[in-house]
Design a protein around this motif. Structure first.
Motif, PDB file in Angstrom:
ATOM      1  N   VAL A  68       0.837  -1.202   0.000  1.00 56.04           N
ATOM      2  CA  VAL A  68       0.000   0.000   0.000  1.00 56.04           C
ATOM      3  C   VAL A  68       0.876   1.257   0.000  1.00 56.04           C
ATOM      4  O   VAL A  68       0.623   2.212  -0.743  1.00 56.04           O
ATOM      5  N   PHE A  69       1.929   1.257   0.818  1.00 59.54           N
ATOM      6  CA  PHE A  69       2.821   2.414   0.873  1.00 59.54           C
ATOM      7  C   PHE A  69       3.612   2.578  -0.424  1.00 59.54           C
ATOM      8  O   PHE A  69       3.976   3.700  -0.786  1.00 59.54           O
ATOM      9  N   MET A  70       3.881   1.483  -1.124  1.00 57.30           N
ATOM     10  CA  MET A  70       4.549   1.581  -2.427  1.00 57.30           C
ATOM     11  C   MET A  70       3.613   2.193  -3.470  1.00 57.30           C
ATOM     12  O   MET A  70       3.967   3.148  -4.167  1.00 57.30           O
ATOM     13  N   VAL A  71       2.426   1.631  -3.563  1.00 62.10           N
ATOM     14  CA  VAL A  71       1.480   2.044  -4.604  1.00 62.10           C
ATOM     15  C   VAL A  71       0.987   3.471  -4.384  1.00 62.10           C
ATOM     16  O   VAL A  71       0.821   4.245  -5.335  1.00 62.10           O
ATOM     17  N   LEU A  72       0.777   3.842  -3.125  1.00 61.25           N
ATOM     18  CA  LEU A  72       0.197   5.154  -2.804  1.00 61.25           C
ATOM     19  C   LEU A  72       1.238   6.124  -2.255  1.00 61.25           C
ATOM     20  O   LEU A  72       0.890   7.053  -1.533  1.00 61.25           O
ATOM     21  N   ALA A  73       2.495   5.944  -2.623  1.00 65.51           N
ATOM     22  CA  ALA A  73       3.571   6.797  -2.110  1.00 65.51           C
ATOM     23  C   ALA A  73       3.316   8.297  -2.283  1.00 65.51           C
ATOM     24  O   ALA A  73       3.672   9.083  -1.399  1.00 65.51           O
ATOM     25  N   PRO A  74       2.687   8.756  -3.377  1.00 68.70           N
ATOM     26  CA  PRO A  74       2.434  10.198  -3.519  1.00 68.70           C
ATOM     27  C   PRO A  74       1.538  10.790  -2.425  1.00 68.70           C
ATOM     28  O   PRO A  74       1.440  12.021  -2.326  1.00 68.70           O
TER      29      PRO A  74
ATOM     30  N   PHE B 296       0.767  10.046   4.524  1.00 64.01           N
ATOM     31  CA  PHE B 296       1.987   9.252   4.597  1.00 64.01           C
ATOM     32  C   PHE B 296       3.193  10.066   5.058  1.00 64.01           C
ATOM     33  O   PHE B 296       4.307   9.540   5.063  1.00 64.01           O
ATOM     34  N   THR B 297       3.003  11.323   5.397  1.00 63.58           N
ATOM     35  CA  THR B 297       4.128  12.120   5.883  1.00 63.58           C
ATOM     36  C   THR B 297       3.921  12.481   7.349  1.00 63.58           C
ATOM     37  O   THR B 297       2.832  12.908   7.745  1.00 63.58           O
ATOM     38  N   LEU B 298       4.955  12.306   8.144  1.00 61.29           N
ATOM     39  CA  LEU B 298       4.862  12.635   9.564  1.00 61.29           C
ATOM     40  C   LEU B 298       4.706  14.129   9.777  1.00 61.29           C
ATOM     41  O   LEU B 298       4.218  14.559  10.830  1.00 61.29           O
ATOM     42  N   TYR B 299       5.130  14.943   8.819  1.00 66.33           N
ATOM     43  CA  TYR B 299       4.948  16.389   8.922  1.00 66.33           C
ATOM     44  C   TYR B 299       3.606  16.805   8.338  1.00 66.33           C
ATOM     45  O   TYR B 299       3.491  17.818   7.657  1.00 66.33           O
ATOM     46  N   GLY B 300       2.608  16.020   8.592  1.00 63.59           N
ATOM     47  CA  GLY B 300       1.251  16.290   8.143  1.00 63.59           C
ATOM     48  C   GLY B 300       0.325  15.366   8.901  1.00 63.59           C
ATOM     49  O   GLY B 300       0.538  15.088  10.079  1.00 63.59           O
ATOM     50  N   CYS B 301      -0.684  14.843   8.218  1.00 69.27           N
ATOM     51  CA  CYS B 301      -1.614  13.972   8.927  1.00 69.27           C
ATOM     52  C   CYS B 301      -1.114  12.525   8.973  1.00 69.27           C
ATOM     53  O   CYS B 301      -1.829  11.626   9.417  1.00 69.27           O
ATOM     54  N   GLY B 302       0.128  12.296   8.551  1.00 67.87           N
ATOM     55  CA  GLY B 302       0.720  10.977   8.709  1.00 67.87           C
ATOM     56  C   GLY B 302       0.908  10.587  10.161  1.00 67.87           C
ATOM     57  O   GLY B 302       0.999   9.402  10.485  1.00 67.87           O
TER      58      GLY B 302
ATOM     59  N   ALA C 295       8.699   7.478   3.571  1.00 69.28           N
ATOM     60  CA  ALA C 295       7.702   8.292   2.873  1.00 69.28           C
ATOM     61  C   ALA C 295       7.874   9.773   3.173  1.00 69.28           C
ATOM     62  O   ALA C 295       7.731  10.622   2.286  1.00 69.28           O
ATOM     63  N   THR C 296       8.186  10.097   4.411  1.00 64.51           N
ATOM     64  CA  THR C 296       8.332  11.497   4.810  1.00 64.51           C
ATOM     65  C   THR C 296       9.567  12.135   4.194  1.00 64.51           C
ATOM     66  O   THR C 296       9.503  13.226   3.613  1.00 64.51           O
ATOM     67  N   THR C 297      10.715  11.463   4.304  1.00 63.27           N
ATOM     68  CA  THR C 297      11.967  12.050   3.839  1.00 63.27           C
ATOM     69  C   THR C 297      12.019  12.153   2.317  1.00 63.27           C
ATOM     70  O   THR C 297      12.552  13.130   1.775  1.00 63.27           O
ATOM     71  N   VAL C 298      11.457  11.175   1.634  1.00 62.19           N
ATOM     72  CA  VAL C 298      11.489  11.202   0.167  1.00 62.19           C
ATOM     73  C   VAL C 298      10.440  12.161  -0.380  1.00 62.19           C
ATOM     74  O   VAL C 298      10.760  13.130  -1.086  1.00 62.19           O
ATOM     75  N   MET C 299       9.175  11.899  -0.084  1.00 63.72           N
ATOM     76  CA  MET C 299       8.099  12.658  -0.725  1.00 63.72           C
ATOM     77  C   MET C 299       7.930  14.055  -0.152  1.00 63.72           C
ATOM     78  O   MET C 299       7.688  15.014  -0.894  1.00 63.72           O
TER      79      MET C 299
ATOM     80  N   TRP D 271       8.544   8.641  -6.181  1.00 63.43           N
ATOM     81  CA  TRP D 271       7.713   7.426  -6.188  1.00 63.43           C
ATOM     82  C   TRP D 271       8.587   6.189  -6.366  1.00 63.43           C
ATOM     83  O   TRP D 271       8.457   5.203  -5.635  1.00 63.43           O
ATOM     84  N   ILE D 272       9.523   6.251  -7.325  1.00 66.09           N
ATOM     85  CA  ILE D 272      10.407   5.107  -7.576  1.00 66.09           C
ATOM     86  C   ILE D 272      11.285   4.838  -6.353  1.00 66.09           C
ATOM     87  O   ILE D 272      11.465   3.679  -5.931  1.00 66.09           O
ATOM     88  N   ILE D 273      11.825   5.899  -5.762  1.00 65.20           N
ATOM     89  CA  ILE D 273      12.677   5.732  -4.576  1.00 65.20           C
ATOM     90  C   ILE D 273      11.883   5.115  -3.432  1.00 65.20           C
ATOM     91  O   ILE D 273      12.369   4.220  -2.726  1.00 65.20           O
ATOM     92  N   CYS D 274      10.653   5.578  -3.240  1.00 67.15           N
ATOM     93  CA  CYS D 274       9.805   5.031  -2.170  1.00 67.15           C
ATOM     94  C   CYS D 274       9.529   3.551  -2.376  1.00 67.15           C
ATOM     95  O   CYS D 274       9.548   2.768  -1.417  1.00 67.15           O
ATOM     96  N   ILE D 275       9.272   3.158  -3.610  1.00 68.62           N
ATOM     97  CA  ILE D 275       9.018   1.739  -3.893  1.00 68.62           C
ATOM     98  C   ILE D 275      10.228   0.898  -3.488  1.00 68.62           C
ATOM     99  O   ILE D 275      10.095  -0.153  -2.843  1.00 68.62           O
ATOM    100  N   ILE D 276      11.420   1.374  -3.840  1.00 72.55           N
ATOM    101  CA  ILE D 276      12.641   0.634  -3.500  1.00 72.55           C
ATOM    102  C   ILE D 276      12.824   0.575  -1.982  1.00 72.55           C
ATOM    103  O   ILE D 276      13.097  -0.497  -1.412  1.00 72.55           O
ATOM    104  N   LEU D 277      12.646   1.705  -1.305  1.00 71.52           N
ATOM    105  CA  LEU D 277      12.877   1.754   0.138  1.00 71.52           C
ATOM    106  C   LEU D 277      11.841   0.946   0.915  1.00 71.52           C
ATOM    107  O   LEU D 277      12.171   0.306   1.917  1.00 71.52           O
ATOM    108  N   GLN D 278      10.592   0.975   0.463  1.00 66.81           N
ATOM    109  CA  GLN D 278       9.571   0.195   1.167  1.00 66.81           C
ATOM    110  C   GLN D 278       9.811  -1.303   0.973  1.00 66.81           C
ATOM    111  O   GLN D 278       9.551  -2.097   1.896  1.00 66.81           O
ATOM    112  N   ALA D 279      10.330  -1.683  -0.185  1.00 62.85           N
ATOM    113  CA  ALA D 279      10.685  -3.089  -0.387  1.00 62.85           C
ATOM    114  C   ALA D 279      11.829  -3.491   0.549  1.00 62.85           C
ATOM    115  O   ALA D 279      11.795  -4.559   1.174  1.00 62.85           O
ATOM    116  N   ILE D 280      12.821  -2.631   0.664  1.00 63.93           N
ATOM    117  CA  ILE D 280      13.945  -2.898   1.573  1.00 63.93           C
ATOM    118  C   ILE D 280      13.452  -2.992   3.021  1.00 63.93           C
ATOM    119  O   ILE D 280      13.857  -3.875   3.788  1.00 63.93           O
TER     120      ILE D 280
END
Length: 448
Positions: A351-357, A365-371, A395-399, A433-442
């Motif tokens: 879910v975090f990969m697909v909806l990274a934006p 998905f960002t801690l500096y918001g409603c995450g 998600a926070t640091t990338v997006m 988005w691509i970076i988030c997909i890689i990091l969430q997989a890791i």
């Protein structure tokens, strides 16, 4: 009753998401949410009649209003106060890097090393920017470095959009191991006593991997975008960097790495690391000629550093209030979501990969918001901190930190380079988005 209260809490969560996406003041937003998420659960605890709910949450049901207010509005900020000092000392260290000319000298030396190859120069500058922002923090620091780096990029014939996007991604890559930024993240992972449940020593291994992933992608982005560009001679790049008085000696160029290396290798406390690194830089750069000068320099850099972080401090003091209030809401989240949100790390990671934006625009998905509310819900379901922390930090640091136009320094970069927000978002969102997909997989393979 527990369903009614749970639905009202969920509606307020949606309200926060809309408010954050529209650019509302997050400091006030977090305070209002802390009030709502304290009052609504407490009303529910006093009116609920379900014996199973009462038995499962006996401690919270028996909580008095004064105890709840103390827990949220007093205990929350007080608990994060111990982490705040790390942020302040880190900000002072960042100002030292700027005022001594260490950061600008690193950039100038790197530009000379790159010669007349734009791609190589850009890649080297991205790597140096990442290294600098592994310890430097704040919008002021970004602007100070940006007015040096961005003109060099553009004078080498690098497209403006790529210049800004690669610069911001490089900053975000360094932020993955930045102790100051991590000190802010710890506000979301505190125990009842106000101590962090996710220390830097635990985080830094994953953070270093995340840094490498984002920097590697940034390098790939530069090479892919510039693959058909012709060589531009780099003497034009010398003009933006002409302040000879700010040249730092070679020995001082190790300074940005001192606090992190001392912490990782020798387990030296981070504040002592900042002090050692800062005074080493001042000494090597000749800023400690006598005691009076040393005092004046120390006071000024400390003042400027605190000013750099001031806009975030208020928000970060509201976050622990919100987190404590979210603990009161956990029983209602369990009632609403126990049968909807699966307690399965693979599904959550997908879910975090697909909806990274959704990490953009202060989203869920960002801690500096409603995450922060999303984190509270996932905590309530039972996911471990070891999994949730990198999940949300990625998600926070990338997006948010690296790609979102609600970030102050990204707005500055877009304005400085005179590019359209739309063009920047086209490149930054896809990249993030691509970076988030890689990091969430890791993250899943390491902690899932």
């Amino acid at each position: 009753m527990e369903y009614i209260i749970g639905i009202l809490i969920l509606i307020s969560f949606v309200g926060l998401a809309v408010y954050a996406a529209r650019g509302g003041n997050l400091m006030m937003g977090m305070l209002i949410m802390a009030v709502i998420w304290t009052v609504l659960p407490m009303i529910g605890f006093k009116l609920v009649t379900n014996p199973e709910f009462i038995a499962a949450n006996e401690d919270l049901v028996n909580l008095t209003w004064i105890e709840a207010f103390t827990k949220v509005f007093q205990g929350g900020p007080e608990g994060w106060g111990t982490v705040l000092v790390n942020v302040v000392f880190g900000a002072w260290f960042g100002r030292v890097l700027l005022t001594t000319g260490i950061a600008s000298t690193l950039i100038r030396k790197t530009t000379e090393l790159g010669g007349d190859k734009p791609q190589i120069t850009c890649i080297l500058l991205c790597a140096v920017t990442t290294a600098i922002f592994s310890s430097l923090f704040g919008a002021g620091a970004v602007v100070a470095i940006g007015v040096i780096v961005l003109p060099i990029f553009m004078s080498l014939g690098i497209p403006k959009v790529l210049s800004v996007c690669s610069f911001m991604l490089s900053i975000g890559a360094g932020m993955f191991i930045n102790p100051v930024l991590f000190g802010q993240y710890t506000a979301f992972f505190l125990d009842e006593a106000g101590k962090t449940t996710y220390p830097y020593e635990t985080y830094v291994h994953w953070g270093s991997i995340a840094l490498c992933v984002q920097l590697a992608f940034t390098i790939f982005l530069v090479l892919f975008t510039m693959r058909k560009k012709k060589t531009v001679h780099s003497w034009a790049a010398q003009r933006p960097v002409r302040a000879k008085r700010d040249t730092a000696p070679g020995a001082a160029l190790l300074t940005p790495f001192i606090p992190v290396l001392l912490l990782i290798v020798f387990k030296v406390p981070i504040i002592l690391g900042f002090l050692i690194g800062g005074f080493y830089a001042l000494l090597v750069c000749g800023r400690l000629k006598d005691f009076r000068t040393a005092c004046r320099t120390f006071n000024k850099d400390f003042f400027d550093g605190v000013v750099d972080t001031a806009p975030l401090v208020g928000f970060l003091l509201m976050v622990p209030m919100f987190n404590k209030a979210a603990e009161l809401c956990i029983p209602y989240f369990n009632v609403l979501f126990s049968g909807i949100i699966p307690n399965n790390t693979l599904i959550i990671s997908i879910v975090f990969m697909v909806l990274a934006p959704l990490g953009l625009f202060r989203g869920p998905f960002t801690l500096y918001g409603c995450g922060a509310a999303t984190l509270g819900i996932l905590k309530g379901i039972g996911f471990s901190t070891m999994y949730l922390a990198p999940l949300m930090i990625a998600a926070t640091t990338v997006m948010n930190v690296s790609c979102c136009i609600t970030q102050s320094w990204i707005v500055w970069g877009i304005s400085y380079a005179k590019i359209s927000t739309r063009d920047f978002m086209k490149m930054s969102v896809v990249s993030g988005w691509i970076i988030c997909i890689i990091l969430q997989a890791i993250t899943y393979f390491m902690f899932g």
